[in-house]
Design an enzyme around this catalytic site. Structure first.
Site, mmCIF file in Angstrom:
data_model
loop_
_atom_site.group_PDB
_atom_site.id
_atom_site.type_symbol
_atom_site.label_atom_id
_atom_site.label_comp_id
_atom_site.label_asym_id
_atom_site.label_seq_id
_atom_site.Cartn_x
_atom_site.Cartn_y
_atom_site.Cartn_z
ATOM 1 N N TYR A 37 -9.714 -10.175 9.654
ATOM 2 C CA TYR A 37 -10.232 -10.677 8.561
ATOM 3 C C TYR A 37 -10.546 -11.942 8.440
ATOM 4 O O TYR A 37 -11.170 -12.793 7.866
ATOM 5 C CB TYR A 37 -9.082 -10.092 7.481
ATOM 6 C CG TYR A 37 -8.978 -8.783 7.369
ATOM 7 C CD1 TYR A 37 -10.244 -8.224 6.647
ATOM 8 C CD2 TYR A 37 -8.172 -8.116 7.556
ATOM 9 C CE1 TYR A 37 -10.152 -6.687 6.396
ATOM 10 C CE2 TYR A 37 -7.918 -6.667 7.617
ATOM 11 C CZ TYR A 37 -8.908 -6.099 6.815
ATOM 12 O OH TYR A 37 -8.804 -4.513 6.750
ATOM 13 N N HIS A 86 -1.004 -0.473 5.911
ATOM 14 C CA HIS A 86 -1.549 0.675 6.712
ATOM 15 C C HIS A 86 -0.256 1.775 6.881
ATOM 16 O O HIS A 86 0.108 2.281 8.111
ATOM 17 C CB HIS A 86 -1.667 0.073 8.076
ATOM 18 C CG HIS A 86 -2.601 -0.937 8.078
ATOM 19 N ND1 HIS A 86 -3.040 -1.841 9.124
ATOM 20 C CD2 HIS A 86 -3.300 -1.474 7.059
ATOM 21 C CE1 HIS A 86 -3.853 -2.627 8.831
ATOM 22 N NE2 HIS A 86 -4.279 -2.464 7.673
ATOM 23 N N TYR A 145 -7.548 7.045 20.439
ATOM 24 C CA TYR A 145 -8.884 6.800 20.119
ATOM 25 C C TYR A 145 -8.965 5.143 19.774
ATOM 26 O O TYR A 145 -9.748 4.685 19.187
ATOM 27 C CB TYR A 145 -8.654 7.115 18.500
ATOM 28 C CG TYR A 145 -9.015 8.762 18.709
ATOM 29 C CD1 TYR A 145 -10.333 9.117 18.566
ATOM 30 C CD2 TYR A 145 -7.798 9.762 18.817
ATOM 31 C CE1 TYR A 145 -10.510 10.903 18.560
ATOM 32 C CE2 TYR A 145 -8.231 11.029 18.911
ATOM 33 C CZ TYR A 145 -9.510 11.510 18.850
ATOM 34 O OH TYR A 145 -9.698 12.931 18.986
ATOM 35 N N GLN A 152 0.856 -1.112 0.022
ATOM 36 C CA GLN A 152 0.037 0.015 0.091
ATOM 37 C C GLN A 152 0.837 1.313 0.010
ATOM 38 O O GLN A 152 0.320 2.488 -0.133
ATOM 39 C CB GLN A 152 -0.883 -0.023 0.993
ATOM 40 C CG GLN A 152 -1.809 -1.219 1.297
ATOM 41 C CD GLN A 152 -2.695 -1.442 2.372
ATOM 42 O OE1 GLN A 152 -2.450 -0.627 3.318
ATOM 43 N NE2 GLN A 152 -3.554 -2.277 2.522
ATOM 44 N N GLU A 176 -13.971 3.883 11.079
ATOM 45 C CA GLU A 176 -14.273 5.193 12.002
ATOM 46 C C GLU A 176 -14.248 6.507 11.235
ATOM 47 O O GLU A 176 -13.370 6.770 10.618
ATOM 48 C CB GLU A 176 -13.574 5.081 13.250
ATOM 49 C CG GLU A 176 -13.724 4.017 14.115
ATOM 50 C CD GLU A 176 -13.006 3.856 15.302
ATOM 51 O OE1 GLU A 176 -13.119 2.794 15.990
ATOM 52 O OE2 GLU A 176 -12.205 4.807 15.593
#
Length: 389
Positions: free
Chosen positions: A281, A167, A270, A98, A260
């Site tokens: 997953y 991520h 958080y 990613q 979120e």
């Protein structure tokens, strides 16, 4: 009623017997719409095509559009939709999972100083000479078709580098006081999101030249990264500033469920992965709690996951009814959500537009139109304009 707040055993049993409990667990929070394929009040126009996985967008003052391609290119889209050749002077990126060339943002005083900011996965080599990457921030100025005066603004500490390919987070915004905020995802090491000596799983805040503000919540705290603004984040791939009150908002991927929407505030936790509305997953439980003292509840969460990505507050004039709405890209369902907020709460949401692909970013143009980057090959940008017919 929130299932996680049902404490009494008898109440729990009654709910289960009546079937209400099943509805509370199974019902998705994604709102229904009549027909998002037939929008009311706007129409879609093709704007630019031939891009390779467009990831971030930023409008120049003259109406041209800077677009990053994840593979490592920065291009300019002219006002007529013509796509330039790749610009020179772009840093080498680690195209790892990613990671790649990610977000782009202009300095709020761009007209005076010309600074362009870029978030990317910086290419490093591990002990086995295998490429690894971590979010880095640089700034440069545009000179014709080249970036010049490159300056490194942020590099994650070497000891926190990760060879995992996901991520990265990596969105950039400036607040109304000129501070730079950027996100780093947990890089697949979820527990690091709660560790203040690690930069991953955090929102960071800097001066525009990379200096760390002394009023950051963990400035000079022993064993803490001084650039951290908030923590307990999983993978914030959307970041935007409310046009009226200046508050910072983010959307972040949950695992399987539990995406979120958060209003990001100084020093707050958080919760990831201690509290979450999602599961892994492979269906394994990550946490059996969704709330805990000292940890923030999201303004909204999505179950099932919609795979949130880019987001933007609408502050244009072309669509007065959209003022201060948040537009959120859903990679999983190929659609754009319009969300209204009041204070720290979501008050309304609708799925109002189907993109026909995977939307990666959303931007409001100087013309007040909504521009959407879609990554599917060939990558393209569409815009939503008023439909007066």
């Amino acid at each position: 009623m929130n299932f996680c707040k049902v404490r009494a055993l008898n109440t729990f049993a009654m709910l289960a017997m009546s079937g209400v409990l099943f509805l509370l667990i199974a019902a998705p929070t994604m709102p229904a719409v009549d027909d998002p394929d037939k929008p009311n009040g706007f129409k879609e126009e093709a704007y630019a095509t031939g891009l390779d996985s467009p990831w971030g967008m930023a409008f120049l003052p003259d109406g041209r559009l800077l677009v990053t391609e994840k593979i490592g290119n920065l291009r300019i889209v002219d006002t007529d939709g013509a796509v330039s050749d790749p610009l020179g002077g772009v840093p080498e990126v680690c195209l790892c999972g990613q990671g790649g060339l990610l977000d782009v943002q202009l300095h709020p005083d761009y007209d005076e100083n010309g600074w362009i900011y870029i978030a990317y996965a910086e290419k490093r080599l591990d002990a086995d000479d295998k490429p690894i990457g971590w979010t880095a921030i640089m700034r440069a100025r545009l000179d014709g078709m080249n970036l010049i005066n490159q300056e490194s603004i942020y590099q994650a500490p070497v000891e926190t580098f990760s060879g995992r390919p996901h991520h990265f987070g990596s969105r950039i915004v400036f607040d109304n006081d000129g501070y730079l905020y950027f996100s780093i995802g947990d890089r697949g090491m979820m527990n690091d999101a709660q560790v203040l000596s690690r930069s991953n799983g955090k929102m960071h805040r800097l001066h525009d030249d990379g200096r760390i503000p002394e009023d950051n919540p963990f400035f000079n705290m022993l064993h803490a990264e001084s650039s951290i603004w908030s923590f307990g984040h999983r993978n914030p791939q959307g970041l935007a500033v409310h046009p009226e009150d200046g508050s910072i908002w983010t959307v972040e991927h949950g695992p399987k469920g539990g995406d979120e929407l958060n209003r990001v505030e100084k020093g707050l936790n958080y919760g990831w992965p201690v509290i979450t509305y999602g599961i892994n997953y492979n269906d394994e439980i990550i946490s059996d709690i969704t709330e805990k003292e000292g940890m923030e509840q999201p303004a909204h969460y999505w179950v099932p996951s919609i795979a949130t990505c880019g987001m933007e507050f609408y502050d244009g004039d072309a669509f007065p009814d959209w003022k201060n709405s948040i537009f959120v890209a859903s990679l999983k369902f190929g659609q754009i959500h319009r969300v209204e907020v009041d204070g720290s709460s979501r008050t309304h949401e609708e799925v109002f537009y189907k993109t026909g692909g995977r939307p990666r970013d959303v931007a409001v143009g100087p013309d007040g139109y909504l521009y959407i980057a879609i990554e599917d090959a060939p990558g393209r940008i569409v815009r939503l304009v008023p439909d007066n017919g």
